[in-house]
Design a protein around this motif. Sequence first.
Motif, PDB file in Angstrom:
ATOM      1  N   LEU A 158     -43.989  11.093 -11.207  1.00  0.00           N
ATOM      2  CA  LEU A 158     -44.802   9.930 -11.489  1.00  0.00           C
ATOM      3  C   LEU A 158     -44.939   9.085 -12.766  1.00  0.00           C
ATOM      4  CD1 LEU A 158     -47.656  11.241  -9.001  1.00  0.00           C
ATOM      5  CD2 LEU A 158     -45.731   9.817  -8.164  1.00  0.00           C
ATOM      6  N   VAL A 159     -44.550   9.842 -13.677  1.00  0.00           N
ATOM      7  CA  VAL A 159     -44.602   9.251 -15.110  1.00  0.00           C
ATOM      8  C   VAL A 159     -43.469   8.837 -15.595  1.00  0.00           C
ATOM      9  CG1 VAL A 159     -45.088  10.093 -17.511  1.00  0.00           C
ATOM     10  CG2 VAL A 159     -46.464  11.278 -15.604  1.00  0.00           C
TER      11      VAL A 159
ATOM     12  N   GLU B 248     -42.866  23.548  -8.796  1.00  0.00           N
ATOM     13  CA  GLU B 248     -42.636  22.398  -8.057  1.00  0.00           C
ATOM     14  C   GLU B 248     -43.930  21.172  -8.048  1.00  0.00           C
ATOM     15  OE1 GLU B 248     -41.843  21.325  -3.399  1.00  0.00           O
ATOM     16  OE2 GLU B 248     -41.850  23.416  -4.181  1.00  0.00           O
ATOM     17  N   LEU B 249     -45.079  21.612  -8.426  1.00  0.00           N
ATOM     18  CA  LEU B 249     -46.178  20.795  -8.628  1.00  0.00           C
ATOM     19  C   LEU B 249     -46.156  20.036  -9.917  1.00  0.00           C
ATOM     20  CD1 LEU B 249     -49.072  22.827  -7.240  1.00  0.00           C
ATOM     21  CD2 LEU B 249     -48.047  20.826  -6.111  1.00  0.00           C
ATOM     22  N   ARG B 250     -45.533  20.586 -11.031  1.00  0.00           N
ATOM     23  CA  ARG B 250     -45.375  19.899 -12.294  1.00  0.00           C
ATOM     24  C   ARG B 250     -44.410  19.032 -12.215  1.00  0.00           C
ATOM     25  NH1 ARG B 250     -46.773  25.432 -14.361  1.00  0.00           N
ATOM     26  NH2 ARG B 250     -44.497  25.817 -14.328  1.00  0.00           N
ATOM     27  N   GLU B 251     -43.295  19.585 -11.390  1.00  0.00           N
ATOM     28  CA  GLU B 251     -42.122  18.611 -11.408  1.00  0.00           C
ATOM     29  C   GLU B 251     -42.545  17.218 -10.525  1.00  0.00           C
ATOM     30  OE1 GLU B 251     -39.039  20.418  -9.759  1.00  0.00           O
ATOM     31  OE2 GLU B 251     -38.559  21.920 -11.270  1.00  0.00           O
TER      32      GLU B 251
ATOM     33  N   PHE C 168     -55.221  26.398   0.914  1.00  0.00           N
ATOM     34  CA  PHE C 168     -54.723  25.370   0.185  1.00  0.00           C
ATOM     35  C   PHE C 168     -54.729  26.027  -1.311  1.00  0.00           C
ATOM     36  CE2 PHE C 168     -55.125  21.300  -2.279  1.00  0.00           C
ATOM     37  CZ  PHE C 168     -53.969  20.441  -1.821  1.00  0.00           C
ATOM     38  N   ALA C 169     -55.560  26.759  -1.859  1.00  0.00           N
ATOM     39  CA  ALA C 169     -55.498  27.593  -2.982  1.00  0.00           C
ATOM     40  C   ALA C 169     -54.124  28.185  -3.102  1.00  0.00           C
ATOM     41  CB  ALA C 169     -56.696  28.338  -3.167  1.00  0.00           C
ATOM     42  N   TYR C 170     -53.852  28.971  -2.216  1.00  0.00           N
ATOM     43  CA  TYR C 170     -52.507  29.846  -1.796  1.00  0.00           C
ATOM     44  C   TYR C 170     -51.412  28.783  -2.107  1.00  0.00           C
ATOM     45  CZ  TYR C 170     -48.687  32.503   0.078  1.00  0.00           C
ATOM     46  OH  TYR C 170     -47.691  33.009   0.146  1.00  0.00           O
ATOM     47  N   TYR C 171     -51.141  27.704  -1.316  1.00  0.00           N
ATOM     48  CA  TYR C 171     -50.261  26.859  -1.752  1.00  0.00           C
ATOM     49  C   TYR C 171     -50.279  26.265  -3.061  1.00  0.00           C
ATOM     50  CZ  TYR C 171     -49.130  27.347   3.282  1.00  0.00           C
ATOM     51  OH  TYR C 171     -48.688  27.847   4.545  1.00  0.00           O
ATOM     52  N   LEU C 172     -51.112  26.145  -3.653  1.00  0.00           N
ATOM     53  CA  LEU C 172     -51.313  25.437  -4.956  1.00  0.00           C
ATOM     54  C   LEU C 172     -50.702  26.289  -6.083  1.00  0.00           C
ATOM     55  CD1 LEU C 172     -54.425  23.449  -5.003  1.00  0.00           C
ATOM     56  CD2 LEU C 172     -52.345  22.463  -5.279  1.00  0.00           C
ATOM     57  N   LEU C 173     -51.015  27.757  -5.853  1.00  0.00           N
ATOM     58  CA  LEU C 173     -50.352  28.757  -6.639  1.00  0.00           C
ATOM     59  C   LEU C 173     -49.013  29.239  -6.234  1.00  0.00           C
ATOM     60  CD1 LEU C 173     -53.701  31.064  -6.632  1.00  0.00           C
ATOM     61  CD2 LEU C 173     -52.656  30.079  -8.611  1.00  0.00           C
ATOM     62  N   ALA C 174     -48.539  29.104  -5.205  1.00  0.00           N
ATOM     63  CA  ALA C 174     -47.425  29.583  -4.577  1.00  0.00           C
ATOM     64  C   ALA C 174     -46.140  28.985  -5.555  1.00  0.00           C
ATOM     65  CB  ALA C 174     -47.128  29.360  -3.169  1.00  0.00           C
ATOM     66  N   ASP C 175     -46.047  27.799  -5.742  1.00  0.00           N
ATOM     67  CA  ASP C 175     -44.971  27.283  -6.695  1.00  0.00           C
ATOM     68  C   ASP C 175     -45.534  26.330  -7.508  1.00  0.00           C
ATOM     69  OD1 ASP C 175     -42.507  26.550  -7.543  1.00  0.00           O
ATOM     70  OD2 ASP C 175     -41.692  25.846  -5.645  1.00  0.00           O
ATOM     71  N   PRO C 176     -46.130  26.635  -8.868  1.00  0.00           N
ATOM     72  CA  PRO C 176     -46.603  25.621  -9.728  1.00  0.00           C
ATOM     73  C   PRO C 176     -45.531  24.815 -10.420  1.00  0.00           C
ATOM     74  CG  PRO C 176     -46.885  27.832 -10.697  1.00  0.00           C
ATOM     75  CD  PRO C 176     -46.436  27.683  -9.278  1.00  0.00           C
TER      76      PRO C 176
ATOM     77  N   PHE D 102     -60.667  20.558  -1.472  1.00  0.00           N
ATOM     78  CA  PHE D 102     -59.454  20.110  -2.072  1.00  0.00           C
ATOM     79  C   PHE D 102     -59.818  20.479  -3.543  1.00  0.00           C
ATOM     80  CE2 PHE D 102     -58.629  17.939   1.692  1.00  0.00           C
ATOM     81  CZ  PHE D 102     -57.745  18.597   2.350  1.00  0.00           C
ATOM     82  N   LEU D 103     -60.666  19.966  -3.833  1.00  0.00           N
ATOM     83  CA  LEU D 103     -61.010  20.017  -5.348  1.00  0.00           C
ATOM     84  C   LEU D 103     -61.418  21.629  -5.682  1.00  0.00           C
ATOM     85  CD1 LEU D 103     -62.909  16.798  -6.181  1.00  0.00           C
ATOM     86  CD2 LEU D 103     -60.559  17.595  -7.046  1.00  0.00           C
ATOM     87  N   LEU D 104     -62.423  22.105  -4.507  1.00  0.00           N
ATOM     88  CA  LEU D 104     -62.708  23.706  -4.753  1.00  0.00           C
ATOM     89  C   LEU D 104     -61.442  24.305  -4.813  1.00  0.00           C
ATOM     90  CD1 LEU D 104     -65.675  23.681  -2.588  1.00  0.00           C
ATOM     91  CD2 LEU D 104     -65.611  24.113  -5.174  1.00  0.00           C
ATOM     92  N   SER D 105     -60.549  23.948  -3.977  1.00  0.00           N
ATOM     93  CA  SER D 105     -59.206  25.054  -3.822  1.00  0.00           C
ATOM     94  C   SER D 105     -58.474  24.884  -5.099  1.00  0.00           C
ATOM     95  CB  SER D 105     -58.286  24.442  -2.911  1.00  0.00           C
ATOM     96  OG  SER D 105     -58.924  24.492  -1.563  1.00  0.00           O
ATOM     97  N   ALA D 106     -58.409  23.552  -5.573  1.00  0.00           N
ATOM     98  CA  ALA D 106     -57.672  23.641  -7.044  1.00  0.00           C
ATOM     99  C   ALA D 106     -58.494  24.200  -8.138  1.00  0.00           C
ATOM    100  CB  ALA D 106     -57.794  21.906  -7.330  1.00  0.00           C
ATOM    101  N   VAL D 107     -59.782  24.355  -8.167  1.00  0.00           N
ATOM    102  CA  VAL D 107     -60.408  25.253  -9.090  1.00  0.00           C
ATOM    103  C   VAL D 107     -60.276  26.632  -8.942  1.00  0.00           C
ATOM    104  CG1 VAL D 107     -62.790  25.678  -9.812  1.00  0.00           C
ATOM    105  CG2 VAL D 107     -62.356  23.549  -9.535  1.00  0.00           C
ATOM    106  N   ILE D 108     -60.281  27.165  -7.951  1.00  0.00           N
ATOM    107  CA  ILE D 108     -59.927  28.551  -7.496  1.00  0.00           C
ATOM    108  C   ILE D 108     -58.429  28.742  -7.918  1.00  0.00           C
ATOM    109  CG2 ILE D 108     -59.732  30.355  -5.812  1.00  0.00           C
ATOM    110  CD1 ILE D 108     -61.889  28.866  -4.248  1.00  0.00           C
TER     111      ILE D 108
END
Length: 366
Positions: free
Chosen positions: A185-186, A177-180, A167-175, A30-36
């Motif tokens: 959490l903050v 939504e990930l930021r929201e 997993f890299a594709y899903y991280l890139l697909a909707d950034p 998952f970390l490699l996917s996040a880096v990619i």
Amino acid sequence: MSGLRTALAVLAVVLALAGIYLAGNILVPFLLSAVIAYVMDPAVSLVERRTGASRQVAIVAVMAALVLVLAGMLALAVPEMISQMARFHQRLPDYAAQVRTQLQPIVVYVDEHYPGQVEALRAKALESVQGFLPTLGGWVATGALGVLTSVVRLVVWTLTIVVIPVFAYYLLADPAELREAAMALVPKAMRPGVVRQAVEVDRVLRAWVRSQLTVALLLAVIYSVGLTVLGVPLGLLIGVVGGLANMVPYLGLVVGFLPAALLAFLDGGSWLQPLLVAGVFILGQVLEGTVISPRVMGSGLGLPPALVLLAVLVGGELFGFTGLLLAVPTTAAAIVLLKDVRRQYDRVVPAPAAARRPLRRRRPLA
């Protein structure tokens, strides 16, 4: 209240470090996917903006382009690497004989002047070998057991290779939504500061990744071409590895120059070839310091090479490969947070009056 926040922050950091330590191997894909995904995001955004295509189409286009580029590079480099490895295998007995020839005078000198010590060393070596045999048997048994479980490992590695790009594709697909989701959490009162710090960390990380990748690729080209022209055994492979290893400060010289100089000496039998190899690496370092890095990195990068090297060593020692992946982002975040603390301190604690008052010129005496 501030003490409670500090205690909660420290507790969160400790729990995160404990989780990374306990689940490091699980986190690696998952970390490699996040880096990619992080490296590909600028290219995906550029394609999406320039072509007007959807985010999903842009992701597929960038991934396909990367696969084609890598396939083309491998098609050009692999035949030469195979040829060099075949020549290296043919010359291996000659290299062994060369090593024996070079070491023979030293062995004779030590045997003549220190016969007692040499005999004791031989006895110690024989005793160590005899004691090592049971351990070797255990290793053989472990290896046999590993062969029996190799099918399971192969399945796990196959799933890992498949999971990383998906997993890299899903991280890139909707950034967005990930930021929201991350912002949810903050606490609301802390969000402006967290957003400001996150933007600064992102700026530093993007600058570092872009510059290090560019410099590493250019050095890989310089080293591999130079070593291949000099006829160094495995020159293409050593040059590529040495250039890419430059992403970790000073590691490229260790894994590139030392084996290249040794193989050049064994192949040529004189000190001229290692000196020419040194010239190739010196040329690469000079071009990096005077031309490549100033043009690529620019100013305000904020990640000193010595600090990056220390972070990589500490992260790798404490958390293994997971620590290597997290070392640079953690260092960038720490630098940004320290700068923010310093700015807040400067606002709270004013400078002394003598430091704020501008210096006045004294009038010359009449």
